[in-house]
Design a protein around this motif. Structure first.
Motif, PDB file in Angstrom:
ATOM      1  N   THR A 186      61.701   5.265   9.484  1.00 58.72           N
ATOM      2  CA  THR A 186      61.774   6.370   8.528  1.00 58.72           C
ATOM      3  C   THR A 186      60.367   6.684   8.037  1.00 58.72           C
ATOM      4  OG1 THR A 186      62.179   4.752   6.818  1.00 58.72           O
ATOM      5  CG2 THR A 186      64.111   5.864   7.694  1.00 58.72           C
ATOM      6  N   VAL A 187      59.375   6.099   8.694  1.00 61.51           N
ATOM      7  CA  VAL A 187      58.001   6.270   8.219  1.00 61.51           C
ATOM      8  C   VAL A 187      57.466   7.658   8.545  1.00 61.51           C
ATOM      9  CG1 VAL A 187      57.282   3.865   8.365  1.00 61.51           C
ATOM     10  CG2 VAL A 187      57.115   5.329  10.381  1.00 61.51           C
ATOM     11  N   THR A 188      56.576   8.117   7.723  1.00 61.69           N
ATOM     12  CA  THR A 188      55.863   9.349   8.027  1.00 61.69           C
ATOM     13  C   THR A 188      54.464   8.944   8.476  1.00 61.69           C
ATOM     14  OG1 THR A 188      57.031  10.381   6.230  1.00 61.69           O
ATOM     15  CG2 THR A 188      55.111  11.561   7.098  1.00 61.69           C
ATOM     16  N   PRO A 189      54.057   9.380   9.643  1.00 63.64           N
ATOM     17  CA  PRO A 189      52.704   9.033  10.089  1.00 63.64           C
ATOM     18  C   PRO A 189      51.667   9.556   9.105  1.00 63.64           C
ATOM     19  CG  PRO A 189      53.991   9.986  11.878  1.00 63.64           C
ATOM     20  CD  PRO A 189      54.800  10.143  10.634  1.00 63.64           C
ATOM     21  N   PRO A 190      50.568   8.837   8.917  1.00 65.65           N
ATOM     22  CA  PRO A 190      49.550   9.266   7.961  1.00 65.65           C
ATOM     23  C   PRO A 190      49.027  10.676   8.220  1.00 65.65           C
ATOM     24  CG  PRO A 190      49.132   7.022   8.653  1.00 65.65           C
ATOM     25  CD  PRO A 190      50.264   7.527   9.494  1.00 65.65           C
ATOM     26  N   SER A 191      49.068  11.133   9.481  1.00 60.99           N
ATOM     27  CA  SER A 191      48.563  12.486   9.768  1.00 60.99           C
ATOM     28  C   SER A 191      49.545  13.552   9.308  1.00 60.99           C
ATOM     29  CB  SER A 191      48.347  12.655  11.264  1.00 60.99           C
ATOM     30  OG  SER A 191      49.605  12.636  11.926  1.00 60.99           O
ATOM     31  N   GLY A 192      50.763  13.140   8.985  1.00 60.62           N
ATOM     32  CA  GLY A 192      51.785  14.098   8.577  1.00 60.62           C
ATOM     33  C   GLY A 192      52.509  14.712   9.762  1.00 60.62           C
ATOM     34  N   ALA A 193      52.099  14.353  10.997  1.00 55.89           N
ATOM     35  CA  ALA A 193      52.772  14.872  12.193  1.00 55.89           C
ATOM     36  C   ALA A 193      54.178  14.295  12.260  1.00 55.89           C
ATOM     37  CB  ALA A 193      51.996  14.481  13.438  1.00 55.89           C
ATOM     38  N   ALA A 194      55.084  14.989  12.958  1.00 58.47           N
ATOM     39  CA  ALA A 194      56.464  14.502  13.044  1.00 58.47           C
ATOM     40  C   ALA A 194      56.519  13.156  13.747  1.00 58.47           C
ATOM     41  CB  ALA A 194      57.311  15.524  13.792  1.00 58.47           C
ATOM     42  N   ARG A 195      55.758  13.050  14.797  1.00 60.25           N
ATOM     43  CA  ARG A 195      55.633  11.772  15.495  1.00 60.25           C
ATOM     44  C   ARG A 195      54.207  11.298  15.315  1.00 60.25           C
ATOM     45  NH1 ARG A 195      58.048  11.714  21.554  1.00 60.25           N
ATOM     46  NH2 ARG A 195      60.247  11.800  21.060  1.00 60.25           N
ATOM     47  N   PRO A 196      53.973   9.997  15.334  1.00 60.67           N
ATOM     48  CA  PRO A 196      52.576   9.564  15.191  1.00 60.67           C
ATOM     49  C   PRO A 196      51.739  10.100  16.343  1.00 60.67           C
ATOM     50  CG  PRO A 196      53.996   7.723  15.851  1.00 60.67           C
ATOM     51  CD  PRO A 196      54.894   8.878  15.537  1.00 60.67           C
ATOM     52  N   ARG A 197      50.493  10.417  16.036  1.00 60.48           N
ATOM     53  CA  ARG A 197      49.567  10.807  17.097  1.00 60.48           C
ATOM     54  C   ARG A 197      48.933   9.517  17.614  1.00 60.48           C
ATOM     55  NH1 ARG A 197      46.653  16.171  14.888  1.00 60.48           N
ATOM     56  NH2 ARG A 197      45.341  14.611  13.907  1.00 60.48           N
ATOM     57  N   VAL A 198      48.881   9.404  18.924  1.00 63.04           N
ATOM     58  CA  VAL A 198      48.477   8.116  19.482  1.00 63.04           C
ATOM     59  C   VAL A 198      47.183   8.235  20.283  1.00 63.04           C
ATOM     60  CG1 VAL A 198      50.775   7.066  19.524  1.00 63.04           C
ATOM     61  CG2 VAL A 198      50.052   8.468  21.444  1.00 63.04           C
ATOM     62  N   THR A 199      46.380   7.169  20.212  1.00 65.24           N
ATOM     63  CA  THR A 199      45.189   7.094  21.060  1.00 65.24           C
ATOM     64  C   THR A 199      45.263   5.817  21.885  1.00 65.24           C
ATOM     65  OG1 THR A 199      43.692   5.752  19.696  1.00 65.24           O
ATOM     66  CG2 THR A 199      43.881   8.094  19.113  1.00 65.24           C
ATOM     67  N   PHE A 200      44.584   5.859  23.024  1.00 61.76           N
ATOM     68  CA  PHE A 200      44.501   4.680  23.889  1.00 61.76           C
ATOM     69  C   PHE A 200      43.028   4.404  24.124  1.00 61.76           C
ATOM     70  CE2 PHE A 200      48.641   6.471  24.435  1.00 61.76           C
ATOM     71  CZ  PHE A 200      49.464   5.355  24.407  1.00 61.76           C
TER      72      PHE A 200
END
Ligand SMILES: NC(=O)c1ccc[n+]([C@@H]2O[C@H](COP(=O)([O-])OP(=O)(O)OC[C@H]3O[C@@H](n4cnc5c(N)ncnc54)[C@H](O)[C@@H]3O)[C@@H](O)[C@H]2O)c1
Ligand SMILES: O=c1ccn([C@@H]2O[C@H](COP(=O)(O)OP(=O)(O)O[C@H]3O[C@H](CO)[C@@H](O)[C@H](O)[C@H]3O)[C@@H](O)[C@H]2O)c(=O)[nH]1
Length: 475
Positions: free
Chosen positions: A16-30
């Motif tokens: 139920t978390v909200t990603p810190p960026s506020g995006a619906a899904r977390p933005r991911v980096t690799f």
């Protein structure tokens, strides 16, 4: 929110978390776009995430941004181009941009064997985590995916603490990866389990959200993906335990091959027969030249080194034997080659001078271009050291092989490699080699002698075509 702990059953959504960026899904980096990171970045974009891949290798990043996959991995090219075009995926050498982009940062850098031969080299983990942490300006989750010695996640957490202000609340988690090269796309999109080591509900929720694409895909295909939520140490250990088990299974069957060789048995039939017992299973019982690649060999050595440091060295002593059995398979091929060529073996090994040998295969297994610790290439080197003129062909691994072992002769095709050869060694079971016509090849060689280092040829067919055939652990 309930956290199953530890849990080996599929779980219902908990995020139920909200990603810190506020995006619906977390933005991911690799971070690290090698075999692991590039595959992940591309597949995660395919799952619908907004993805940024980071690497210190500018050439790799330029290739990826141009739609070219720097490795050979079936299916990846098309996904890369599609997701670049869709605007969900890009690659960068800019760490500040990477830090700013992501809610969840996956660490996918290499952890090679240290120069001392045993433990893991964690310098790339240290550099990537430190570089990232120094540029973070908001809360984020740093997730280790690289294979590491147990205790690394705690150390990474301390590193992050040292390089980020406490009020940002940056957290660390560990989620080991089990993909197999050659099947990597499917393994990322459809993993047989996900393991996460977490310390907080927030980290657990963020990681669930970062895997939700995988769970959603599974649901549409009427599958479930087991999620194991556990502590840091267990998550790290699951990975090396899995690889230790796989390596042990391969060395077990190769030990049986050694016994078959002296007792006159056939290890391929033995493996088939024991594999019918579901407690044993028939996978990873392919006897032959043994395991190589960038994972199993280094991981069992690093696991032993770490256990030793922790005072549990005795518990993993068998892995030393697993390693030795595995390495003996390489000298077994050399021996079979000498036998077939009628060469005597002295104290320094066989003398193969004046012979021409075709080596078919350079990669550590088919459907990859990866030659890291490739048994095929190691054997090619041994044959050359014994005095043979070695002509190598591999469908995908030529460029990497040439770079790793420039002293060998590389041919443009299988037929070029075998033409004029006194002996053919099939050392990687590519389909082109498995399906090769022994009658046609027999017309090209100087001597119809073949070592089947992977037990992948139809022995009866080759024998009927006039070849002297030697397999591994079979008559
Ligand atoms: N290859 C696999 O199939 C596989 C599967 C599961 C786990 N793993 C583990 O994943 C890790 C990576 O393996 P790999 O095969 O992808 O290695 P790799 O060598 O192909 O890729 C590592 C990448 O990290 C980059 N890198 C180095 N320093 C960096 C830094 N400071 N910041 C960002 N990038 C940096 C390198 O340029 C390289 O592109 C290892 O720990 C390995 O054991 C690999
Ligand atoms: O029955 C078998 C199976 C494999 N091999 C050899 O074992 C090596 C490793 O094969 P595989 O495990 O398929 O390749 P990797 O892509 O290195 O994958 C292993 O290493 C990865 C990195 O840690 C893990 O993620 C995977 O789960 C684990 O299978 C290769 O040389 C194979 O030829 C055999 O000799 N006999």
């Amino acid at each position: 929110m309930t956290i199953p702990y530890p849990n080996s059953q599929p779980v219902t959504p908990i995020a139920t978390v909200t990603p810190p960026s506020g995006a619906a899904r977390p933005r991911v980096t690799f971070l690290g776009t090698g075999y692991l990171g590039a595959t992940y970045a591309i597949c995660y974009a395919e799952l619908g995430y907004e993805v940024l891949g980071f690497d210190v290798d500018a050439d790799k990043i330029a290739m990826l941004n141009a739609g070219q996959v720097p490795i050979h991995e079936p299916g990846l090219d098309e996904l890369l181009r599609r997701n670049l075009a869709a605007g969900r995926l890009r690659f960068s050498t800019d760490i500040a941009e990477t830090a700013d982009f992501g809610d969840v940062h996956f660490i996918c850098v290499g952890t090679p064997q240290r120069a001392d031969g045993m433990g893991a080299d964690l310098s790339y983990v240290e550099a990537s985590v430190t570089g990232l942490a120094q540029h973070l300006t908001r809360k984020a989750l740093i997730v280790g995916k690289s294979t590491v010695p147990v205790g690394t996640a705690e150390w990474v957490e301390q590193l992050v603490g040292k390089h980020t202000p406490a009020d940002l609340g940056v957290e660390v988690a560990w989620s080991p990866e089990f993909l197999q090269e050659g099947f990597a796309v499917d393994d990322v999109l459809r993993p047989n389990r996900i393991v996460v080591g977490v310390k907080s509900e927030w980290a657990n929720g963020m990681l669930y959200a970062a895997h939700k694409g995988v769970f959603d895909l599974a649901a549409t295909e009427d599958r479930e993906v087991p999620l194991v939520v556990t502590d840091f140490a267990t998550a790290e250990l699951v990975k090396v335990a899995a690889n230790a088990f796989l390596a042990t299974k391969i060395s077990f069957i190769n030990a049986m091959a050694e016994v078959c060789e002296v007792a006159g048995g056939d290890v391929t039939q033995l493996a088939r027969a024991i594999g019918f017992d579901p407690r044993i299973g028939n996978r990873f019982l392919q006897a032959g030249l043994g395991f190589g690649g960038a994972c199993l060999p280094k991981d069992i050595r690093a696991f032993q080194a770490r256990a030793q440091e922790l005072g549990a060295g005795e518990a993993l002593r068998f892995l030393h034997e697993v390693d030795l059995i595995n390495l003996r398979r390489r000298t077994r091929v050399l021996q079979l080659a000498a036998d077939l060529l009628g060469r005597r073996t002295g104290p320094a090994g066989p003398d193969l001078s004046g012979t021409r040998i075709a080596v078919l295969g350079a990669t550590f297994k088919p459907n990859t271009d990866d030659v890291r610790d490739a048994p095929a290439l190691a054997v090619a080197g041994l044959l050359r050291k014994a005095g043979a003129e070695v002509h190598v062909f591999d469908p995908e691994g030529m460029e990497n092989a040439r770079r790793a072992m420039p002293e060998l002769i590389y041919e443009a095709s299988m037929t070029d490699a075998v033409t004029g050869a006194d002996l053919v060694c099939v050392l990687t079971e590519w389909a082109d080699f498995r399906n090769a016509d022994p009658v046609a090849l027999g017309e090209l060689v100087a001597g119809r002698k073949v070592v089947d280092g992977r037990n992948c040829l139809d022995a009866a067919m080759w024998t009927q075509a006039g070849w002297e055939y030697r397999g591994m652990g079979r008559p």
